[in-house]
Design an enzyme around this catalytic site. Structure first.
Site, PDB file in Angstrom:
ATOM      1  N   HIS A   1       0.856  -1.192   0.000  1.00 16.68           N
ATOM      2  CA  HIS A   1       0.000   0.000   0.000  1.00 16.68           C
ATOM      3  C   HIS A   1       0.896   1.249   0.000  1.00 16.68           C
ATOM      4  CE1 HIS A   1      -3.857   2.020   0.400  1.00 16.68           C
ATOM      5  NE2 HIS A   1      -3.130   2.948   1.008  1.00 16.68           N
ATOM      6  N   ALA A   2       0.661   2.139  -0.949  1.00 22.45           N
ATOM      7  CA  ALA A   2       1.567   3.276  -1.148  1.00 22.45           C
ATOM      8  C   ALA A   2       1.600   4.201   0.069  1.00 22.45           C
ATOM      9  CB  ALA A   2       1.136   4.059  -2.379  1.00 22.45           C
TER      10      ALA A   2
ATOM     11  N   HIS B   1      -0.131  11.774  -5.808  1.00 19.40           N
ATOM     12  CA  HIS B   1      -0.672  11.830  -4.445  1.00 19.40           C
ATOM     13  C   HIS B   1       0.461  11.708  -3.422  1.00 19.40           C
ATOM     14  CE1 HIS B   1      -3.590  10.995  -1.169  1.00 19.40           C
ATOM     15  NE2 HIS B   1      -2.597  10.242  -0.715  1.00 19.40           N
ATOM     16  N   GLU B   2       1.288  10.684  -3.607  1.00 22.25           N
ATOM     17  CA  GLU B   2       2.373  10.448  -2.638  1.00 22.25           C
ATOM     18  C   GLU B   2       3.384  11.595  -2.660  1.00 22.25           C
ATOM     19  OE1 GLU B   2       2.018   8.356  -0.414  1.00 22.25           O
ATOM     20  OE2 GLU B   2       0.347   7.311  -1.350  1.00 22.25           O
TER      21      GLU B   2
ATOM     22  N   HIS C   1       2.498  14.432  -0.515  1.00 23.61           N
ATOM     23  CA  HIS C   1       2.900  14.299   0.899  1.00 23.61           C
ATOM     24  C   HIS C   1       4.353  14.741   1.065  1.00 23.61           C
ATOM     25  CE1 HIS C   1      -0.694  12.313   2.359  1.00 23.61           C
ATOM     26  NE2 HIS C   1      -0.567  11.271   1.555  1.00 23.61           N
TER      27      HIS C   1
ATOM     28  N   GLU D   1      -3.629  14.935   2.683  1.00 29.46           N
ATOM     29  CA  GLU D   1      -4.099  14.043   1.609  1.00 29.46           C
ATOM     30  C   GLU D   1      -4.461  14.804   0.338  1.00 29.46           C
ATOM     31  OE1 GLU D   1      -3.633  11.009   1.904  1.00 29.46           O
ATOM     32  OE2 GLU D   1      -3.246  10.992   4.051  1.00 29.46           O
TER      33      GLU D   1
ATOM     34  N   HIS E   1      -6.459   0.279   5.531  1.00 30.78           N
ATOM     35  CA  HIS E   1      -6.412   1.251   6.634  1.00 30.78           C
ATOM     36  C   HIS E   1      -6.951   0.714   7.953  1.00 30.78           C
ATOM     37  CE1 HIS E   1      -6.000   3.358   2.880  1.00 30.78           C
ATOM     38  NE2 HIS E   1      -5.497   4.385   3.512  1.00 30.78           N
TER      39      HIS E   1
ATOM     40  N   TYR F   1      -9.614  11.366   4.120  1.00 33.81           N
ATOM     41  CA  TYR F   1      -9.762  11.291   2.666  1.00 33.81           C
ATOM     42  C   TYR F   1     -11.069  11.935   2.224  1.00 33.81           C
ATOM     43  CZ  TYR F   1      -5.945   7.974   3.249  1.00 33.81           C
ATOM     44  OH  TYR F   1      -4.752   7.383   3.588  1.00 33.81           O
TER      45      TYR F   1
END
Ligand code: X8Z
Ligand code: ZN
Length: 650
Positions: free
Chosen positions: A337-338, A367-368, A371, A395, A497, A507
């Protein structure tokens, strides 16, 4: 500084007399010292956790748990020493905020034995999820990534989808039930030790709002009509494909038919089943990525280039040297999971992602990297402020980039689309593909923590874990289990999660506020057309605005951060509604005269399914199998620490 040095500072404070300290200079000195030390303690713990996540062995689990215990001991001492200051009366607001945050120590408040048990359970849940495999008749085994994820995305064979959907839940969630129950108990003990009623209340406290639940409910109700219309359109297309007899009379969609293991995002159905105007170009670039021999490296470079085009910070050298952006093929189990990692030493930032060459993973890459951009922007703040303004902000950053990157105009600019047709039908094509990612997600994003909050506050007892899960899925998402589920199953555990213990309402918040940010940044970038066509590429004005917000970290209330970009201080569904307006009108027309609702309750007449090749395995209860969690090394460490404390105190 070593952990012995750290203890000395801590003890020096612990040994002052009982009078509360009011001197703010002394408080700053304390804060600075603790900050330096905390970087070292956290670095070690994060490194151990990274090692475990990228190689799920017993040994790495043990090292990671040990490091977390050291970290917790540190946090506990810092909080104890912070409580010797009369910080609630400090004049300096920043100083006050630092103390408040340093006093929020989560599970570190637990006694050693309970904390150890909690950390071991968390570690085991993570491994159960990430190493689960589903084997078929030929003994070919599939992990979730890439095997089962691809089947759910690409197969249109009802039975094969059902096999993968059912099988995944059997080999993952089902094995976690008892462990999860125990996890809930200990996690609640920690929350109560910190003065919260339960873990849900503790998690919600991160938003600094008394009414987070009500605010989210309001937003959800506002957006519900969009979802109902999308659901109705998609359901009709799926009935055309699979036949009416596969659909329950209660009106939901069987959960395995939506292109995703959890039916949380439906974009994988777009190209072959849902594209409204077939004669207009598709906006899915998965094929183009493959044709152009894209690699994970190239996808990450494209993503970085978008950030730097806004004048934002490039990924540092350490990022490229240490990230894991491809699933290792040496037989190691890893957490696929990323995720994005801040090692809190101001240098080391990494992404861990088992990148597949698809459009969906290109979006995840942005997305990553969002962060990481946040981490880079606030890296010079005190450690306690190196957080998002609230978890939803963190997020949203990368997703804001993707809203521009996904536009046909941008995809053409970076060579992934051949032509852009500018007409209403092409716009509807594009907006539908976006809605399958964004609108389809909303009820899912909303319900996961409805489930968890109700578990943590005891409203849902262990005997009803799975029932409550499906009650929410049927009611909000309008998806139903394709076959019977029982309380031997634990379907929440089949979603990362839950075993990964990552709160989820962030999210939902992100999917609302990212459109607010997009709208404001588009205005800053002088984009005057419709919101869904805006691409902020190359706009330093937009980049600077975003940077003003990100560089605050959590040093100010989130409303202050939001104001930096949007000029407003509240969450608002207006921007997402504006973005999708042409599609809303189009969908309403498609659904005219039809009943677009479904029953709240799940269907009751579901068939029973048994996996042909599945041999039942015993459920995991206690990872040590002893009922007692004992780590010889940790016991030793604890004894050593206690001796040291005793010595230093004398
Ligand atoms: O977990 C994630 C990211 C890491 S923070 C990949 N997401 C949620 C999910 O996969 O369920 C992003 C969207 C929702
Ligand atoms: Zn994320």
């Amino acid at each position: 500084m070593s952990s012995i040095g750290l203890l000395m500072v801590v003890v020096a404070f612990a040994s002052t007399d009982c009078q509360l300290i009011t001197d703010e200079n002394e408080a700053w000195a304390f804060v600075n010292r603790v900050n330096d030390e905390s970087q070292e303690v956290y670095f070690k713990s994060i490194q151990a956790s990274w090692n475990y996540n990228t190689n799920l062995t017993d040994h790495n689990s043990q090292l990671s748990v040990e490091a977390k215990l050291v970290e917790a001991a540190f946090e506990k001492e810092v909080a104890a020493n912070a409580s010797r200051f009369n910080w609630t009366a400090f004049q300096n607001e920043t100083l006050k905020r630092i103390f408040k945050k340093a006093s929020d120590i989560g599970s570190a408040s637990l006694p050693e034995d309970r904390l150890t048990k909690l950390k071991v359970i968390e570690s085991e849940l993570e491994r159960l999820y990430s190493s689960a495999q589903l084997c078929d008749d030929d003994s070919t085994c599939n992990n979730l990534d890439p095997g089962l994820t691809r089947i759910l995305a690409e197969s249109r064979d009802y039975d094969k989808l059902l096999w993968a959907w059912f099988g995944w839940r059997n080999v993952s969630g089902r094995k976690m039930r008892n462990l999860y129950k125990e996890f809930v108990n200990i996690s609640n003990e920690a929350a109560r030790a910190n003065g919260y009623a339960d873990t849900g209340e503790y998690w919600r406290s991160w938003y600094d709002m008394d009414n987070l639940r009500e605010e989210c409910q309001k937003l959800y109700e506002q957006l519900k009509p969009l979802y109902l219309n999308l659901h109705a359109y998609v359901k009709r297309k799926l009935i055309d494909k699979y036949g009416e007899d596969k659909f329950p009379s209660t009106g939901q969609i069987p959960a395995h038919l939506l292109g995703n293991m959890w039916a949380q995002s439906w974009g994988n159905l777009y190209s072959d089943l849902l594209q409204p105007f077939k004669n207009k170009p598709s906006v899915d670039v998965t094929e183009a990525l493959k044709e152009q021999n894209y690699t994970a490296q190239k996808m990450f470079e494209v993503s970085e280039e978008f950030f730097t085009s806004l004048g934002l910070i490039p990924m540092p050298e350490e990022f490229w040297n240490h990230s894991m952006i491809v699933k290792p093929d040496d037989g190691r189990d890893v957490v696929c999971h990323a995720s994005a990692w801040d090692f809190l030493n101001q240098k080391d930032f990494r992404i861990k992602q088992c990148t597949d060459i698809t459009m969906s993973d290109l979006i995840t890459t942005h997305h990553e990297m969002g962060h990481i951009q946040y981490y880079l922007q606030y890296k010079n703040l005190p450690v306690v402020f190196r957080r998002g303004a609230n978890p939803g902000f963190h997020e949203a950053v990368g997703d804001v980039m993707s809203l521009s990157v996904s536009t046909p105009k941008h995809l053409k600019e970076i060579g992934l689309l051949e032509e852009v047709v500018d007409d209403e039908e092409s716009d509807i094509n594009f907006l539908l593909s976006q809605a399958l990612k964004k609108i389809a997600f909303l009820p899912f994003g909303y319900l996961i923590d409805q489930w968890r909050w109700s578990v943590f506050n005891g409203e849902t007892s262990p005997e009803d874990y799975n029932k409550k899960w499906w009650d929410l899925r049927c009611k909000y998402q309008g998806v139903s289990p394709p076959v019977q589920r029982t309380e031997d199953d634990f379907d929440p555990g089949a979603k990362y999660h839950i075993p990964g213990n990552t709160p989820y309402i962030r999210y939902f918040v992100s999917y609302v506020i990212q459109f607010q940010f997009h709208q404001a940044l588009c205005e800053a970038a002088n984009q005057t057309g419709p919101l869904y066509k805006c691409d902020i590429y190359n706009s330093h004005v937009a980049g600077n605005k975003l940077s003003d917000m990100l560089s605050l970290g959590s040093s100010k209330p989130w409303a202050v951060a939001m104001e930096k970009v949007t000029g407003n201080t509240t969450m608002d569904a207006g921007a997402i509604i504006e973005y999708f307006q042409p599609l809303i009108t189009w969908l309403e027309k498609q659904n005219e005269g039809m009943d677009i609702q479904w029953d709240e309750a799940c269907p009751t007449d579901l068939p029973v399914y048994t996996l042909p090749t599945q041999s039942p395995e015993p459920e995991t209860t206690d990872p040590t199998g002893t009922g007692n969690v004992v780590f010889p090394n940790i016991s030793l460490l604890i004894v050593l620490c206690s001796c040291l404390f005793a010595l230093l105190k004398e």
